[in-house]
Design a protein around this motif. Structure first.
Motif, PDB file in Angstrom:
ATOM      1  N   ARG A  67      -2.540   3.103  13.424  1.00  0.00           N
ATOM      2  CA  ARG A  67      -2.310   4.454  13.221  1.00  0.00           C
ATOM      3  C   ARG A  67      -2.018   5.269  12.676  1.00  0.00           C
ATOM      4  O   ARG A  67      -1.428   5.773  11.469  1.00  0.00           O
ATOM      5  N   ILE A  68      -0.106   4.668  13.143  1.00  0.00           N
ATOM      6  CA  ILE A  68       0.729   5.426  12.754  1.00  0.00           C
ATOM      7  C   ILE A  68       1.264   5.290  11.407  1.00  0.00           C
ATOM      8  O   ILE A  68       1.546   5.771  10.041  1.00  0.00           O
ATOM      9  N   CYS A  69       0.951   3.825  10.750  1.00  0.00           N
ATOM     10  CA  CYS A  69       1.542   2.778   9.609  1.00  0.00           C
ATOM     11  C   CYS A  69       0.886   3.892   8.447  1.00  0.00           C
ATOM     12  O   CYS A  69       1.215   4.237   7.237  1.00  0.00           O
ATOM     13  N   ALA A  70      -0.562   3.689   8.884  1.00  0.00           N
ATOM     14  CA  ALA A  70      -1.789   4.712   7.571  1.00  0.00           C
ATOM     15  C   ALA A  70      -1.394   6.274   8.047  1.00  0.00           C
ATOM     16  O   ALA A  70      -1.241   6.374   7.253  1.00  0.00           O
ATOM     17  N   ALA A  71      -0.964   6.384   8.922  1.00  0.00           N
ATOM     18  CA  ALA A  71      -1.086   7.968   9.434  1.00  0.00           C
ATOM     19  C   ALA A  71       0.496   8.168   8.094  1.00  0.00           C
ATOM     20  O   ALA A  71       0.553   9.059   7.387  1.00  0.00           O
ATOM     21  N   LEU A  72       1.326   7.151   7.974  1.00  0.00           N
ATOM     22  CA  LEU A  72       2.810   7.718   7.043  1.00  0.00           C
ATOM     23  C   LEU A  72       2.617   7.531   6.273  1.00  0.00           C
ATOM     24  O   LEU A  72       3.099   8.201   5.291  1.00  0.00           O
TER      25      LEU A  72
END
Length: 182
Positions: A67-72
């Motif tokens: 979730r965090i890496c895709a949001a980045l």
């Protein structure tokens, strides 16, 4: 009997405030008890990774949340205020993680993004796009974009000197959504 109903007695404001304070303190104590350090905490590394010489990020920090890496990826690449673009980047990033069978450590990128000209609105929009794609509440369109596993600047795909080893599935604005050619 009179025709009026008895009104409930009002408690003094001080008593209400005391009760609310007790509940707040009890909640805080429960939260702190849940976050208490283990008996033998892990050693903290003193080594730091500097991002642009301004931000100190612990070198041993690992962020591998899809979730965090895709949001980045969405935060970094979506230069237009376009929901479809954000969702397509999110879907493509998640596809890339699945294809690689791992999520890369994006700690340095997250640290840089969240400390350099950070836009809370853009970050929330990036998280919302990832959540919508992950939950299935938003379907990426056109369907060709759903097969992409990477995002590249369109100019790098169009102006390549050699034939690209990537297959372009779709183009949105100045981004090509690609996957490795078979």
């Amino acid at each position: 009997m009179s025709g009026t109903a008895a009104l409930p007695q009002r408690r003094p404001a001080v008593a209400v405030l005391r009760e609310a304070t007790r509940y707040l303190l009890a909640s805080l104590l429960l939260a702190l008890a849940g976050c208490a350090a283990p008996v033998h905490p892990e050693p903290v590394s003193s080594a730091v990774l500097a991002v642009d010489g301004e931000v100190a990020i612990p070198a041993d920090l690992i962020v591998t949340s899809p979730r965090i890496c895709a949001a980045l990826a969405v935060y970094d690449l979506a230069q237009h205020d376009d929901w479809g673009l954000r969702a397509t980047i999110a879907h493509t990033a998640l596809n890339g993680f699945r294809a690689a069978e791992r999520v890369p450590n994006c700690a340095a990128g997250v640290g840089a993004a969240l400390t350099r000209d950070f836009s809370p609105r853009r970050w929330q929009a990036a998280l919302d796009a990832v959540d919508a794609v992950t939950s299935g509440s938003y379907s990426v369109s056109p369907d060709a974009c759903t097969r992409a596993t990477a995002v590249a600047p369109l100019s790098s795909v169009v102006n390549a000197e050699t034939p690209s080893a990537a297959r372009v599935h779709c183009v949105i604005y100045d981004l090509a959504f690609v996957s490795a050619a078979p």
